[in-house]
Scaffold this motif. Sequence first.
Motif, PDB file in Angstrom:
ATOM      1  N   UNK A  36       3.930   7.417 -17.901  1.00  0.00           N
ATOM      2  CA  UNK A  36       2.849   7.495 -16.925  1.00  0.00           C
ATOM      3  C   UNK A  36       1.973   6.246 -16.992  1.00  0.00           C
ATOM      4  N   UNK A  37       1.680   5.794 -18.192  1.00  0.00           N
ATOM      5  CA  UNK A  37       0.858   4.607 -18.393  1.00  0.00           C
ATOM      6  C   UNK A  37       1.509   3.368 -17.775  1.00  0.00           C
ATOM      7  N   UNK A  38       2.817   3.240 -17.933  1.00  0.00           N
ATOM      8  CA  UNK A  38       3.527   2.094 -17.359  1.00  0.00           C
ATOM      9  C   UNK A  38       3.450   2.102 -15.838  1.00  0.00           C
ATOM     10  N   UNK A  39       3.568   3.273 -15.232  1.00  0.00           N
ATOM     11  CA  UNK A  39       3.457   3.348 -13.773  1.00  0.00           C
ATOM     12  C   UNK A  39       2.033   3.061 -13.318  1.00  0.00           C
ATOM     13  N   UNK A  40       1.047   3.480 -14.093  1.00  0.00           N
ATOM     14  CA  UNK A  40      -0.344   3.183 -13.747  1.00  0.00           C
ATOM     15  C   UNK A  40      -0.604   1.682 -13.812  1.00  0.00           C
ATOM     16  N   UNK A  99       0.832  -1.203   0.000  1.00  0.00           N
ATOM     17  CA  UNK A  99       0.000   0.000   0.000  1.00  0.00           C
ATOM     18  C   UNK A  99       0.867   1.254   0.000  1.00  0.00           C
ATOM     19  N   UNK A 100       1.997   1.190   0.693  1.00  0.00           N
ATOM     20  CA  UNK A 100       2.936   2.318   0.688  1.00  0.00           C
ATOM     21  C   UNK A 100       3.511   2.568  -0.694  1.00  0.00           C
ATOM     22  N   UNK A 101       3.817   1.499  -1.420  1.00  0.00           N
ATOM     23  CA  UNK A 101       4.368   1.693  -2.767  1.00  0.00           C
ATOM     24  C   UNK A 101       3.327   2.299  -3.698  1.00  0.00           C
ATOM     25  N   UNK A 102       2.075   1.920  -3.527  1.00  0.00           N
ATOM     26  CA  UNK A 102       1.017   2.516  -4.352  1.00  0.00           C
ATOM     27  C   UNK A 102       0.932   4.017  -4.086  1.00  0.00           C
ATOM     28  N   UNK A 103       1.017   4.411  -2.833  1.00  0.00           N
ATOM     29  CA  UNK A 103       0.995   5.839  -2.495  1.00  0.00           C
ATOM     30  C   UNK A 103       2.192   6.563  -3.096  1.00  0.00           C
ATOM     31  N   UNK A 104       3.364   5.931  -3.036  1.00  0.00           N
ATOM     32  CA  UNK A 104       4.558   6.537  -3.628  1.00  0.00           C
ATOM     33  C   UNK A 104       4.398   6.720  -5.130  1.00  0.00           C
ATOM     34  N   UNK A 105       3.838   5.711  -5.789  1.00  0.00           N
ATOM     35  CA  UNK A 105       3.663   5.789  -7.239  1.00  0.00           C
ATOM     36  C   UNK A 105       2.677   6.903  -7.598  1.00  0.00           C
ATOM     37  N   UNK A 138       4.428  13.995 -11.098  1.00  0.00           N
ATOM     38  CA  UNK A 138       5.607  14.636 -11.678  1.00  0.00           C
ATOM     39  C   UNK A 138       5.911  14.179 -13.103  1.00  0.00           C
ATOM     40  N   UNK A 139       5.200  13.192 -13.624  1.00  0.00           N
ATOM     41  CA  UNK A 139       5.507  12.612 -14.929  1.00  0.00           C
ATOM     42  C   UNK A 139       4.631  13.244 -16.010  1.00  0.00           C
ATOM     43  N   UNK A 140       5.279  13.793 -17.046  1.00  0.00           N
ATOM     44  CA  UNK A 140       4.546  14.403 -18.148  1.00  0.00           C
ATOM     45  C   UNK A 140       4.379  13.434 -19.327  1.00  0.00           C
ATOM     46  N   UNK A 141       5.341  12.541 -19.519  1.00  0.00           N
ATOM     47  CA  UNK A 141       5.321  11.614 -20.651  1.00  0.00           C
ATOM     48  C   UNK A 141       4.194  10.600 -20.499  1.00  0.00           C
ATOM     49  N   UNK A 142       3.229  10.578 -21.433  1.00  0.00           N
ATOM     50  CA  UNK A 142       2.075   9.674 -21.315  1.00  0.00           C
ATOM     51  C   UNK A 142       2.449   8.194 -21.309  1.00  0.00           C
ATOM     52  N   UNK A 143       3.457   7.812 -22.067  1.00  0.00           N
ATOM     53  CA  UNK A 143       3.859   6.400 -22.119  1.00  0.00           C
ATOM     54  C   UNK A 143       4.430   5.968 -20.778  1.00  0.00           C
TER      55      UNK A 143
END
Length: 80
Positions: A59-63, A40-46, A52-57
Amino acid sequence: MYAAGMTIMAVSVGEICENTKLAREMALMGNYESALVYYEGTVQMIHRLLITIADPTRKSKWQLSIAERDEKVFQLKEYG
């Protein structure tokens, strides 16, 4: 973009990786409650990182990474 007085704490990818590793280790040892806390902590960190991420690709990978962690949390709640 941010509300007045709102502070966004920097998150490093290394911290996310380390906490994910600890969550996995805790789960393997049967310490499901601690594993849940780490996941749960890692989800909050992500979520903080996503701001802070502008690049859609990227950002999508982190989502996608959040979805994978959510699945782990669900599994741990089922077993724990």
